[in-house]
Scaffold this motif. Structure first.
Motif, mmCIF file in Angstrom:
data_model
loop_
_atom_site.group_PDB
_atom_site.id
_atom_site.type_symbol
_atom_site.label_atom_id
_atom_site.label_comp_id
_atom_site.label_asym_id
_atom_site.label_seq_id
_atom_site.Cartn_x
_atom_site.Cartn_y
_atom_site.Cartn_z
ATOM 1 N N THR B 55 -19.581 134.310 73.812
ATOM 2 C CA THR B 55 -19.128 135.392 72.919
ATOM 3 C C THR B 55 -17.848 135.029 72.192
ATOM 4 O O THR B 55 -17.468 135.708 71.249
ATOM 5 N N LEU B 56 -17.155 133.978 72.626
ATOM 6 C CA LEU B 56 -15.950 133.515 71.932
ATOM 7 C C LEU B 56 -16.359 132.362 71.023
ATOM 8 O O LEU B 56 -16.820 131.324 71.483
ATOM 9 N N VAL B 57 -16.167 132.570 69.749
ATOM 10 C CA VAL B 57 -16.600 131.589 68.764
ATOM 11 C C VAL B 57 -15.380 131.002 68.061
ATOM 12 O O VAL B 57 -14.508 131.742 67.616
ATOM 13 N N LYS B 58 -15.341 129.692 67.971
ATOM 14 C CA LYS B 58 -14.235 129.036 67.258
ATOM 15 C C LYS B 58 -14.724 128.552 65.901
ATOM 16 O O LYS B 58 -15.847 128.057 65.766
ATOM 17 N N GLY B 59 -13.852 128.703 64.893
ATOM 18 C CA GLY B 59 -14.234 128.300 63.554
ATOM 19 C C GLY B 59 -13.255 127.312 62.954
ATOM 20 O O GLY B 59 -12.476 126.686 63.664
ATOM 21 N N ILE B 60 -13.290 127.226 61.639
ATOM 22 C CA ILE B 60 -12.409 126.297 60.953
ATOM 23 C C ILE B 60 -11.012 126.875 60.800
ATOM 24 O O ILE B 60 -10.812 128.094 60.943
#
Lengths: 115, 117
Positions: B55-60
């Motif tokens: 559920t924890l999403v990392k992006g740019i």
């Protein structure tokens, strides 16, 4: 890799005139989208193409808006006649395919002002 | 049908401060969630997306978001912002019920993040 190209970048017309926008998607992208972004709002999908066929045009005001993608590559969106409420940024996007795993890439948009 | 509510239209912060941009969604089916960024006079760029899994999403650019199904939220966070993060941020939802075969995004109204020196 070249991005999604749109022209013109800006257009000013008077109400009841006609206008056309052009979009060239990323090479190899089968799916093309046109969005309308009114000031202060998020983009709203107008029409979606898969190759040269229409997948979804449920939110396209068909009495005045039309779009085509005849050869399955570039696309034009036309408004005839324009109304004041058509003032917005028109965004074109493309993706490799229709599925959610295919990221949509957006062009810089065409800003239309209707006086 | 689904909808997206971005609770803040504008968020001013100072450089190097943390920031959270809030997003809530409404849908009768399971959804996919996205955050896009729009710099002045440019198109939208995907920051991150939640499709499944963690559920924890990392992006740019150091951004991350957490999907909270019980609260129907997908808030965007960054621990330390830069002047260059000044832009408009859009939360978007796609209906999973279509089986992912028709990737139709519904966007929120956007949050203007202004980072001041």
């Amino acid at each position: 890799e070249a991005g999604v190209a749109q022209s013109p970048r800006y257009k000013i017309i008077e109400k009841r005139q006609s206008v056309a926008f052009w979009c060239n998607p990323i090479s190899g992208h089968a799916t093309l989208y046109w969005y309308q972004q009114i000031l202060g709002q998020g983009p709203k999908l107008l029409i979606q193409f898969q190759n040269n066929g229409v997948v979804d045009d449920s939110q396209l005001p068909k009495d005045r808006f039309s779009a085509e993608r005849l050869k399955g590559v570039d696309s034009t969106l036309k408004i005839q006649p324009a109304k004041l409420e058509d003032s917005a940024v028109y965004l074109c996007a493309s993706s490799r395919g229709q599925g959610t795993y295919n990221e949509q890439f957006f062009g810089p948009g065409t800003r239309l002002t209707v006086l | 049908a689904q909808s997206v509510t971005q609770l803040d239209s504008q968020v001013p912060v100072f450089e190097e401060a943390p920031v959270e941009l809030r997003c809530n969604y409404s849908s009768s089916v399971s959804v996919y969630l996205f955050w896009y960024v729009q710099y002045p006079n440019q198109g939208l760029q995907l920051l991150l997306k939640y499709l499944s899994g963690s559920t924890l999403v990392k992006g740019i650019n150091g951004f991350e978001a957490e999907f909270n199904k019980s609260q129907t939220s997908f808030h965007l966070r960054k621990p330390s912002v830069h002047i260059s993060d000044t832009a408009e941020y859009f939360c978007a939802v796609s209906d999973q019920g279509s089986g992912g075969s028709n990737y139709k995004l519904t966007f929120g109204k956007g949050t203007l993040l202004t980072v001041n020196p």
